[in-house]
Design a protein around this motif. Structure first.
Motif, PDB file in Angstrom:
ATOM      1  N   TYR A  47       0.817  -1.215   0.000  1.00  0.00           N
ATOM      2  CA  TYR A  47       0.000   0.000   0.000  1.00  0.00           C
ATOM      3  C   TYR A  47       0.849   1.263   0.000  1.00  0.00           C
ATOM      4  O   TYR A  47       0.523   2.250  -0.669  1.00  0.00           O
ATOM      5  CB  TYR A  47      -0.975  -0.003   1.188  1.00  0.00           C
ATOM      6  N   ASP A  51       0.375   3.649  -3.107  1.00  0.00           N
ATOM      7  CA  ASP A  51      -0.325   4.918  -2.906  1.00  0.00           C
ATOM      8  C   ASP A  51       0.612   6.124  -2.967  1.00  0.00           C
ATOM      9  O   ASP A  51       0.168   7.231  -3.258  1.00  0.00           O
ATOM     10  CB  ASP A  51      -1.090   4.893  -1.577  1.00  0.00           C
ATOM     11  N   LYS A 337      -3.045  -1.088   6.898  1.00  0.00           N
ATOM     12  CA  LYS A 337      -3.629  -0.038   6.066  1.00  0.00           C
ATOM     13  C   LYS A 337      -3.733   1.276   6.834  1.00  0.00           C
ATOM     14  O   LYS A 337      -3.532   2.358   6.278  1.00  0.00           O
ATOM     15  CB  LYS A 337      -4.993  -0.495   5.558  1.00  0.00           C
ATOM     16  N   VAL A 338      -4.033   1.165   8.123  1.00  0.00           N
ATOM     17  CA  VAL A 338      -4.070   2.366   8.960  1.00  0.00           C
ATOM     18  C   VAL A 338      -2.672   2.966   9.054  1.00  0.00           C
ATOM     19  O   VAL A 338      -2.465   4.174   8.832  1.00  0.00           O
ATOM     20  CB  VAL A 338      -4.614   2.025  10.365  1.00  0.00           C
ATOM     21  N   ASN A 341      -1.436   4.651   5.842  1.00  0.00           N
ATOM     22  CA  ASN A 341      -2.059   5.960   5.637  1.00  0.00           C
ATOM     23  C   ASN A 341      -1.382   7.034   6.500  1.00  0.00           C
ATOM     24  O   ASN A 341      -1.129   8.151   6.040  1.00  0.00           O
ATOM     25  CB  ASN A 341      -3.557   5.850   5.952  1.00  0.00           C
ATOM     26  N   ARG A 351      -3.295  13.241   2.977  1.00  0.00           N
ATOM     27  CA  ARG A 351      -4.299  13.325   4.047  1.00  0.00           C
ATOM     28  C   ARG A 351      -4.268  12.085   4.941  1.00  0.00           C
ATOM     29  O   ARG A 351      -4.117  10.975   4.463  1.00  0.00           O
ATOM     30  CB  ARG A 351      -5.695  13.476   3.442  1.00  0.00           C
ATOM     31  N   PHE A 353      -6.500   9.879   7.449  1.00  0.00           N
ATOM     32  CA  PHE A 353      -7.910   9.621   7.780  1.00  0.00           C
ATOM     33  C   PHE A 353      -8.016   8.847   9.095  1.00  0.00           C
ATOM     34  O   PHE A 353      -7.046   8.220   9.530  1.00  0.00           O
ATOM     35  CB  PHE A 353      -8.559   8.831   6.638  1.00  0.00           C
ATOM     36  N   PRO A 354      -9.213   8.890   9.707  1.00  0.00           N
ATOM     37  CA  PRO A 354      -9.362   8.189  10.988  1.00  0.00           C
ATOM     38  C   PRO A 354      -9.175   6.671  10.858  1.00  0.00           C
ATOM     39  O   PRO A 354      -9.533   6.074   9.853  1.00  0.00           O
ATOM     40  CB  PRO A 354     -10.796   8.521  11.427  1.00  0.00           C
ATOM     41  N   ALA A 355      -8.616   6.081  11.898  1.00  0.00           N
ATOM     42  CA  ALA A 355      -8.352   4.642  11.899  1.00  0.00           C
ATOM     43  C   ALA A 355      -9.655   3.858  11.987  1.00  0.00           C
ATOM     44  O   ALA A 355     -10.540   4.197  12.772  1.00  0.00           O
ATOM     45  CB  ALA A 355      -7.448   4.279  13.076  1.00  0.00           C
TER      46      ALA A 355
END
Lengths: 421, 232
Positions: A47, A51, A337-338, A341, A351, A353-355
């Motif tokens: 990821y 990304d 993934k958290v 990010n 950006r 984002f919330p977990a």
């Protein structure tokens, strides 16, 4: 390093992307080093590389060239899968995503200098480090057993050769022989795993060795999906399986690998196969890096998966102490993934984002008789907390159980593609 | 806009009509003759045609009429627990694919809630008669989901949707294969939004999807839809 650099530049798309990638923060491409290529580490590498489109230099350090998933190893034991079906390589992470894959052991972490050292003496500097080493075993947790006994009494709790060894030993059992399992204390990798394994061993023996017995010595009062497993043992394998809980001596177990004996509550018994699953702790490199607590796990920030010890170091999966999530491949994938990010946001300004976390664990009880348990989670200041959960019910009809089994096959295809590309 | 309207139609209908009143059997028979009978038979001696025969449809497990041909998704939905009730039939007639992705029923849906109520009333004539059997399923009316149609017009944040969509691919295969678990690639945005809300209110069966949908806010479902809308 030279070789690795060439491998990276050889990947056209990633290299082209790197040239055009924005450099939001800092001068050179920020570097992320990932230790461990399992569910957490492989997912995060993929990821992050995908990304960031080349804006981040991702190095994955994983000793094994071929990775066998632990999940579905039990289906191999039960005769439903071949061992090759559980094996994956890292080629796509390198060629399709531009991850610099290094097949070596990580042996040292200098957090002040931000450098990882591998077995060959090579060094890898990092801006962010991700530690995802899985588990190792606690020395002395089962008296009489240590790693030197793993051939006589396999743990079979890491994928690959140990699982193959255990299956071979089951095949060699004499008619009417005894398969013993020393179950692990909490917390451990894959909570339903030992009990699904018992189902698969029983399934195998039911066909080839129907008078054989299975003995489980268990230090825990209760275990995951207990009602479902016990119902299945009664229904599919009546009279074959005995579980000795802590009040009957399951807590005070010793093994003697030389004589193939298991000693429960002071009473020695000879067995034919002995699957010893010891108490667990985070993989060694986590302790070497100074990230573990007294219990042997890596405490992490529930919102980001950054370690409590060092904000530049993240940890994933089975090695972590995060709260309510079980130690499972699904959990590690979700946590990766958290973390990906957050790390990308910190290094490139993208950006954050919330977990959101989730987990589902499927288990196979008998042919086409599948069950599952799952939950969703969210971070609180103290821990990753369970929000909502579900579990298969006792007495479900055969159609739903078959459907659940088929679903588990779909999940396997999904998560392995999500990890390895 | 199209998306919002279609979604609103389903939920306004589910919320009000199905639960509040039964339709007119005579009118339902006329609509059935016009729109359904080319594929479905009902009544004495009804056989499976392109679609299954519809005698005893109420409380039938989806995808289980003996000898009928179904899509794989319909059979899966039945295995997961989808049964035909007032609420599920109403949602299916409003937009078949929104309730069961990949259904073989090629039907654009009945937009008017009154038309659906009439057809459902007609179908009930060929199932157990609920007025005589008070405890049977058609009288066990579902609590209306009560979704405000306005939230379905929310413009989603596609970048947030991309992040949220990562959670989908732990189970749903990236290459679009539907082995064991349905494919989520390449389907219409509006179907997606309605499907997620259907899981959220338990119209669609499946514990994992119900759990995943319930933790998503209306904004987050819109974000996912917006992201999926950017894909080829």
């Amino acid at each position: 390093m030279g070789l690795n650099r060439r491998v990276f530049l050889g990947t056209m798309s990633a290299a082209a992307a790197a040239l055009s990638a924005p450099r939001v923060l800092g001068q050179a491409r920020p570097r992320v080093v990932v230790i461990g290529g399992g569910c957490g580490g492989a997912t995060l590498s993929r990821y992050l590389a995908k990304d960031s489109a080349g804006a981040i230099d991702v190095t994955l350090i994983e000793a094994q060239r071929s990775y066998n998933t632990c999940f579905f190893g039990n289906l191999y034991i039960g005769g439903f899968w071949r061992i090759e079906d559980t094996a994956f390589g890292y080629a796509k992470l390198a060629t399709d995503y531009g991850v610099n894959v290094v097949h070596e052991f990580a042996v040292g972490v200098d957090r002040d200098a931000k450098v990882v050292t591998t077995g060959s003496g090579a060094t890898f500097g990092y801006d962010r480090l991700v530690v995802a080493p899985g588990i190792d075993f606690k020395e002395g947790s089962v008296p009489g057993w240590d790693l030197s006994a793993q051939d006589a009494m396999p743990h079979a709790y890491k994928g690959g050769t140990q699982v193959q060894l255990l299956k071979a030993q089951i095949a060699a059992m004499p008619q009417g022989g005894v398969f013993a399992m020393v179950a692990p204390p909490n917390p451990y990798r894959c909570p339903p795993g030992p009990y699904e394994r018992v189902c698969m061993v029983a399934h195998l023996l039911k066909q080839s060795n129907p008078t054989a017995k299975i003995l489980i010595a268990d230090p825990k009062e209760s275990f995951s999906k207990q009602g479902l497993f016990e119902e299945a043992w009664e229904r599919h394998y009546p009279g074959m399986i005995t579980r000795i809980g802590p009040d009957m001596g399951g807590k005070a177990v010793e093994v003697r690998p030389d004589t193939m004996e298991i000693v429960i509550d002071g009473e020695a018994q000879e067995v034919d196969v002995c699957n010893v699953i010891p108490a667990m702790r985070a993989g060694n490199i986590a302790a070497i890096a100074g990230l573990t607590n007294e219990a042997g796990w890596v405490p992490v920030d529930p919102a980001t998966m950054a370690t409590r010890a060092d904000g530049a170091v993240f940890a994933l999966g089975d090695s972590t102490q995060q709260g309510d999530m079980p130690k499972s491949g699904f959990s590690a994938n979700s946590q990766a993934k958290v973390a990906a990010n957050v790390i990308r946001g910190q290094l490139t300004g993208s950006r954050i984002f919330p977990a959101k976390y989730s987990n589902t664990c499927w288990s196979l009880l008998a042919p086409e008789d599948g069950v599952k348990v799952g939950a969703s989670y969210e971070p609180t200041p103290e821990k990753i907390a369970s929000v909502e959960s579900f579990v298969s019910q006792k007495g479900e009809d055969a159609d739903l159980r078959r459907r659940t089994y088929e679903e588990s096959l779909g999940w396997y295809a999904g998560i392995t593609a999500d990890m390895f590309g | 806009m199209r998306l919002g309207l279609a979604a609103a139609a389903v939920f306004a209908a589910t919320a009000a009509t199905a639960a509040d009143r039964l339709g007119d059997v005579e009118k339902g028979a006329a609509i059935f003759a016009q729109q359904c009978r080319s594929c479905h038979e009902i009544g004495e001696g009804a056989r499976n045609r392109v679609g299954p025969q519809l005698n005893g449809i109420f409380d039938r497990k989806a995808g289980t009429a003996a000898g009928a041909t179904y899509s794989r998704n319909m059979v899966r939905m039945g295995s997961d627990g989808l049964h035909w009730t007032l609420a599920t039939l109403d949602a299916y007639l409003a937009n078949p694919r929104a309730l069961v992705s990949g259904t073989r029923m090629s039907f654009r849906g009945l937009q008017d809630p009154a038309d659906r109520a009439d057809v459902i009333a007609f179908l009930r004539e060929y199932s157990a008669m609920p007025q005589n059997i008070p405890e049977s399923a058609p009288t066990a009316r579902k609590t209306p989901p009560g979704i405000d149609p306005a939230v379905l017009d929310i413009k989603g944040d596609a970048e947030y949707g991309e992040y949220l969509a990562q959670e989908c691919t732990t189970c749903h295969q990236r290459d679009g294969s539907d082995r064991g678990i349905p494919s989520i690639t390449g389907w219409p945005e509006e179907d997606f939004v309605i499907a997620m809300h259907s899981y959220k209110v338990d119209l669609r069966p499946h514990p994992v999807m119900q759990m995943m949908a319930k933790r998503l806010s209306d904004e987050e479902i819109a974000a996912l839809a917006a992201y999926f809308g950017t894909l080829d």
